[in-house]
Design a protein around this motif. Structure first.
Motif, short mmCIF file in Angstrom:
data_model
loop_
_atom_site.label_atom_id
_atom_site.label_comp_id
_atom_site.label_asym_id
_atom_site.label_seq_id
_atom_site.Cartn_x
_atom_site.Cartn_y
_atom_site.Cartn_z
N THR A 7 10.04 0.09 -15.50
CA THR A 7 10.99 -0.71 -16.28
C THR A 7 11.40 0.04 -17.53
OG1 THR A 7 9.63 -2.53 -15.54
CG2 THR A 7 11.40 -3.05 -17.06
N ASN A 8 10.42 0.69 -18.17
CA ASN A 8 10.72 1.48 -19.36
C ASN A 8 11.72 2.57 -19.05
OD1 ASN A 8 9.16 0.00 -21.02
ND2 ASN A 8 7.37 1.35 -20.89
N VAL A 9 11.49 3.28 -17.93
CA VAL A 9 12.38 4.37 -17.54
C VAL A 9 13.78 3.81 -17.31
CG1 VAL A 9 12.87 6.05 -15.72
CG2 VAL A 9 10.55 5.76 -16.53
N PHE A 10 13.82 2.66 -16.65
CA PHE A 10 15.10 2.02 -16.34
C PHE A 10 15.85 1.66 -17.62
CE2 PHE A 10 17.49 -1.77 -14.72
CZ PHE A 10 18.35 -1.04 -13.94
N GLU A 11 15.10 1.08 -18.57
CA GLU A 11 15.71 0.69 -19.85
C GLU A 11 16.20 1.92 -20.61
OE1 GLU A 11 12.87 -1.62 -21.93
OE2 GLU A 11 13.23 -3.39 -20.68
N GLU A 12 15.38 2.97 -20.57
CA GLU A 12 15.73 4.21 -21.25
C GLU A 12 17.02 4.78 -20.67
OE1 GLU A 12 15.35 6.88 -24.17
OE2 GLU A 12 14.06 5.15 -23.85
N LEU A 13 17.14 4.70 -19.35
CA LEU A 13 18.35 5.19 -18.67
C LEU A 13 19.58 4.39 -19.13
CD1 LEU A 13 17.42 5.91 -14.96
CD2 LEU A 13 18.69 7.39 -16.48
N ASN A 14 19.41 3.09 -19.23
CA ASN A 14 20.51 2.23 -19.70
C ASN A 14 20.93 2.61 -21.10
OD1 ASN A 14 20.99 0.70 -17.50
ND2 ASN A 14 19.61 -0.96 -18.07
N ARG A 15 19.90 2.84 -21.94
CA ARG A 15 20.17 3.20 -23.33
C ARG A 15 20.95 4.51 -23.39
NH1 ARG A 15 15.57 0.98 -25.43
NH2 ARG A 15 14.33 2.73 -24.76
N GLU A 70 16.50 14.17 -15.98
CA GLU A 70 15.04 14.19 -15.94
C GLU A 70 14.49 12.79 -15.63
OE1 GLU A 70 13.55 15.92 -19.54
OE2 GLU A 70 14.52 17.83 -19.06
N LEU A 71 15.06 11.80 -16.32
CA LEU A 71 14.61 10.42 -16.12
C LEU A 71 14.86 9.96 -14.69
CD1 LEU A 71 15.58 8.47 -19.35
CD2 LEU A 71 13.32 8.80 -18.41
N GLU A 72 16.02 10.35 -14.17
CA GLU A 72 16.36 9.94 -12.80
C GLU A 72 15.39 10.56 -11.80
OE1 GLU A 72 21.10 8.88 -13.07
OE2 GLU A 72 20.48 10.89 -12.53
N SER A 78 8.62 8.42 -8.69
CA SER A 78 7.68 7.29 -8.72
C SER A 78 8.16 6.15 -7.83
CB SER A 78 7.52 6.80 -10.16
OG SER A 78 8.78 6.66 -10.76
N GLY A 79 9.13 6.46 -6.96
CA GLY A 79 9.60 5.45 -6.01
C GLY A 79 10.34 4.33 -6.69
N GLY A 80 10.96 4.65 -7.81
CA GLY A 80 11.62 3.61 -8.59
C GLY A 80 12.99 3.25 -8.09
N SER A 81 13.53 4.05 -7.15
CA SER A 81 14.91 3.79 -6.75
C SER A 81 15.07 2.40 -6.14
CB SER A 81 15.38 4.85 -5.76
OG SER A 81 14.41 5.02 -4.75
N HIS A 82 14.00 1.95 -5.44
CA HIS A 82 14.12 0.62 -4.84
C HIS A 82 14.14 -0.47 -5.90
CE1 HIS A 82 9.73 0.62 -5.40
NE2 HIS A 82 9.85 -0.67 -5.44
N LEU A 83 13.56 -0.13 -7.07
CA LEU A 83 13.52 -1.09 -8.17
C LEU A 83 14.94 -1.42 -8.62
CD1 LEU A 83 11.04 -2.15 -10.11
CD2 LEU A 83 12.25 -0.78 -11.77
N ILE A 84 15.79 -0.40 -8.65
CA ILE A 84 17.17 -0.62 -9.07
C ILE A 84 17.93 -1.36 -7.97
CG2 ILE A 84 19.32 0.53 -9.71
CD1 ILE A 84 17.60 2.81 -10.77
N ASP A 85 17.66 -0.97 -6.72
CA ASP A 85 18.39 -1.58 -5.61
C ASP A 85 18.24 -3.09 -5.61
OD1 ASP A 85 19.23 0.81 -4.87
OD2 ASP A 85 17.79 1.12 -3.22
#
Ligand SMILES: [Zn+2]
Length: 183
Positions: A7-15, A70-72, A78-85
Motif C-alpha cells: 500500500t505504501n508503494v502504491f501511495e508513493e507511486l500516486n504521489r 524503480e517503484l513499479e 512483490s506481486g503487487g500488480s494484482h493489488l492494483i487490478d
C-alpha cells in the motif's frame, strides 16, 4: 511481502504521478512564457532565468521517472500488480451501489418509501408513502399557540413532514401497511 508495504508503494507511486503532473504543467507554462518573450523580440539573456528553470524541471522529471520505474519494479517483484487490478474492477467485486434492501418486518419500515412484502396481497412492493397530521403535529401546534403565535404560525407544523405521521400503503392492493408515528 506484507500488504502494508505494498500500500505504501502504491501511495508513493500516486504521489510521484501527481508531482510529475505538477512539474509538466509548470514546464508548459514556462515554455509558453519563453515563446512569448521570444516573439516580443527579447534577447536570450532576458529569459535566461526561465531557461534555467526549464532545465531544472527537466532534471527533476528525469529523476521522478527513474523513481517511478524503480517503484513499479518493486511492486511487480512483490506481486503487487494484482493489488492494483482489484481496485479497478473484478467480476467478483460488489456493484458500486448497494442493492435495495427488502424489509420483511413491516414494523421496521422507515419514514420513507421502502421495499417490503405486502402482508395482505403478499407481493413484493415499494410502499407508497403519504403523511398525515398526527399527535406530534397537534402538540407542536398547541405549543406555538401557547407561546408566540403570530400570523398563524401554529399552522406550520401541518406543512412540515417531519412533524407528521408517515403512512405506508401497498401500491397494488391499496391496503394500509403501517403508520410510522412521530410520537
Ligand atoms: Zn398489497
Amino acid at each position: 511481502m506484507p500488504d502494508e508495504h505494498l500500500t505504501n508503494v502504491f501511495e508513493e507511486l500516486n504521489r510521484l504521478s501527481f508531482r510529475r503532473q505538477q512539474l509538466i504543467d509548470k514546464r508548459n507554462i514556462l515554455t509558453m512564457l519563453i515563446q512569448f518573450k521570444q516573439n516580443n523580440g527579447q534577447n536570450e539573456q532576458q529569459y535566461s532565468r526561465e531557461t534555467e528553470e526549464l532545465t531544472e524541471i527537466d532534471e527533476q522529471l528525469k529523476a521522478l521517472t527513474q523513481q517511478k520505474l524503480e517503484l513499479e519494479n518493486l511492486q511487480e517483484r512483490s506481486g503487487g500488480s494484482h493489488l492494483i487490478d482489484t481496485t479497478v474492477s473484478s467480476p467478483d467485486s460488489p456493484p458500486p451501489f448497494p442493492a435495495p434492501q427488502v424489509i420483511l418486518d413491516v414494523e421496521l419500515l422507515p419514514r420513507s418509501s421502502a421495499q417490503t412484502q405486502c402482508p395482505f396481497c403478499h407481493q413484493y412492493i415499494t410502499t407508497d408513502v403519504t403523511t398525515k397530521a398526527g399527535s406530534a403535529t397537534y402538540i407542536v401546534c398547541l405549543i406555538s399557540i401557547l407561546f408566540c403565535c403570530i400570523a398563524g404560525c401554529c399552522a406550520i407544523p401541518f406543512c412540515v413532514d417531519g412533524c407528521k405521521d408517515v403512512v405506508h400503503k401497498c401500491p397494488k392492493c391499496r391496503s394500509h401497511i403501517k403508520t410510522c408515528k412521530k410520537l
